[in-house]
Scaffold this motif. Structure first.
Motif, mmCIF file in Angstrom:
data_model
loop_
_atom_site.group_PDB
_atom_site.id
_atom_site.type_symbol
_atom_site.label_atom_id
_atom_site.label_comp_id
_atom_site.label_asym_id
_atom_site.label_seq_id
_atom_site.Cartn_x
_atom_site.Cartn_y
_atom_site.Cartn_z
ATOM 1 N N PRO A 134 -2.133 -5.769 2.235
ATOM 2 C CA PRO A 134 -1.353 -4.724 1.553
ATOM 3 C C PRO A 134 -0.019 -4.379 2.214
ATOM 4 O O PRO A 134 0.905 -3.950 1.528
ATOM 5 N N PHE A 135 0.105 -4.580 3.508
ATOM 6 C CA PHE A 135 1.342 -4.219 4.190
ATOM 7 C C PHE A 135 2.279 -5.412 4.404
ATOM 8 O O PHE A 135 3.270 -5.294 5.115
ATOM 9 N N VAL A 143 5.084 4.353 4.271
ATOM 10 C CA VAL A 143 4.586 5.696 4.585
ATOM 11 C C VAL A 143 3.048 5.697 4.662
ATOM 12 O O VAL A 143 2.456 6.477 5.401
ATOM 13 N N LEU A 144 2.410 4.766 3.964
ATOM 14 C CA LEU A 144 0.949 4.672 4.001
ATOM 15 C C LEU A 144 0.432 4.289 5.383
ATOM 16 O O LEU A 144 -0.693 4.636 5.750
ATOM 17 N N LEU A 170 9.579 -0.602 -0.495
ATOM 18 C CA LEU A 170 9.191 -0.737 0.915
ATOM 19 C C LEU A 170 8.973 0.614 1.570
ATOM 20 O O LEU A 170 7.985 0.827 2.275
ATOM 21 N N LEU A 171 9.892 1.552 1.349
ATOM 22 C CA LEU A 171 9.780 2.872 1.972
ATOM 23 C C LEU A 171 8.576 3.638 1.457
ATOM 24 O O LEU A 171 7.898 4.336 2.220
ATOM 25 N N ASP A 172 8.276 3.505 0.168
ATOM 26 C CA ASP A 172 7.089 4.166 -0.390
ATOM 27 C C ASP A 172 5.804 3.591 0.196
ATOM 28 O O ASP A 172 4.834 4.308 0.421
ATOM 29 N N LEU A 229 5.133 -4.627 7.123
ATOM 30 C CA LEU A 229 5.305 -3.191 7.301
ATOM 31 C C LEU A 229 4.378 -2.585 8.351
ATOM 32 O O LEU A 229 4.571 -1.450 8.760
ATOM 33 N N ASP A 230 3.396 -3.335 8.802
ATOM 34 C CA ASP A 230 2.498 -2.826 9.840
ATOM 35 C C ASP A 230 2.968 -3.218 11.244
ATOM 36 O O ASP A 230 2.284 -2.948 12.223
#
Length: 115
Positions: A58-59, A106-107, A101-103, A74-75
């Motif tokens: 997911p990332f 944040v996760l 990407l920014l949304d 993103l991780d």
């Protein structure tokens, strides 16, 4: 990029070595994720590496509408002194893709108890 400083959504090439273990390393593309205020005050920025590793996760978000290929990891965000690393500007991602990407990033920082 503004005045030689990477801005949010810019893809740059840089060498983030030395790294260890499973961390991304070597001369590779990174995308600037941080707000301009970070670099205005600290001369650093927060980047996510780009990799061509084919993995469903997911990332790992595939790049879209760019000449650069691969997925944004993103991780694996890193804070980098971009001047010390002698970066080279490549391109800037479209604004709507940057928002995706920014949304999603944040996760990474959501508390576990919100599941």
């Amino acid at each position: 990029m503004v005045n030689g400083v990477p801005t949010q959504g810019d893809i740059v090439m840089l060498n983030a070595d030395p790294r260890k273990g499973h961390e991304q390393h070597g001369y590779r593309p990174y995308i600037c994720m941080s707000h301009r205020l970070v670099s205005d005050y600290a001369n650093i920025a927060i980047f996510a590496p780009v990799s061509n590793t084919a993995r469903k996760y997911p990332f790992y978000v595939p790049l879209e509408r760019t000449e650069t290929t691969g997925s944004v990891l993103l991780d694996q965000l890193v804070t980098i002194d971009y001047n010390a690393r002698k970066f080279r500007y490549i391109e800037t991602v479209p604004l709507d893709y940057l928002r995706v990407l920014l949304d999603k990033v944040v996760l990474v920082f959501q508390p576990n108890f919100l599941n």
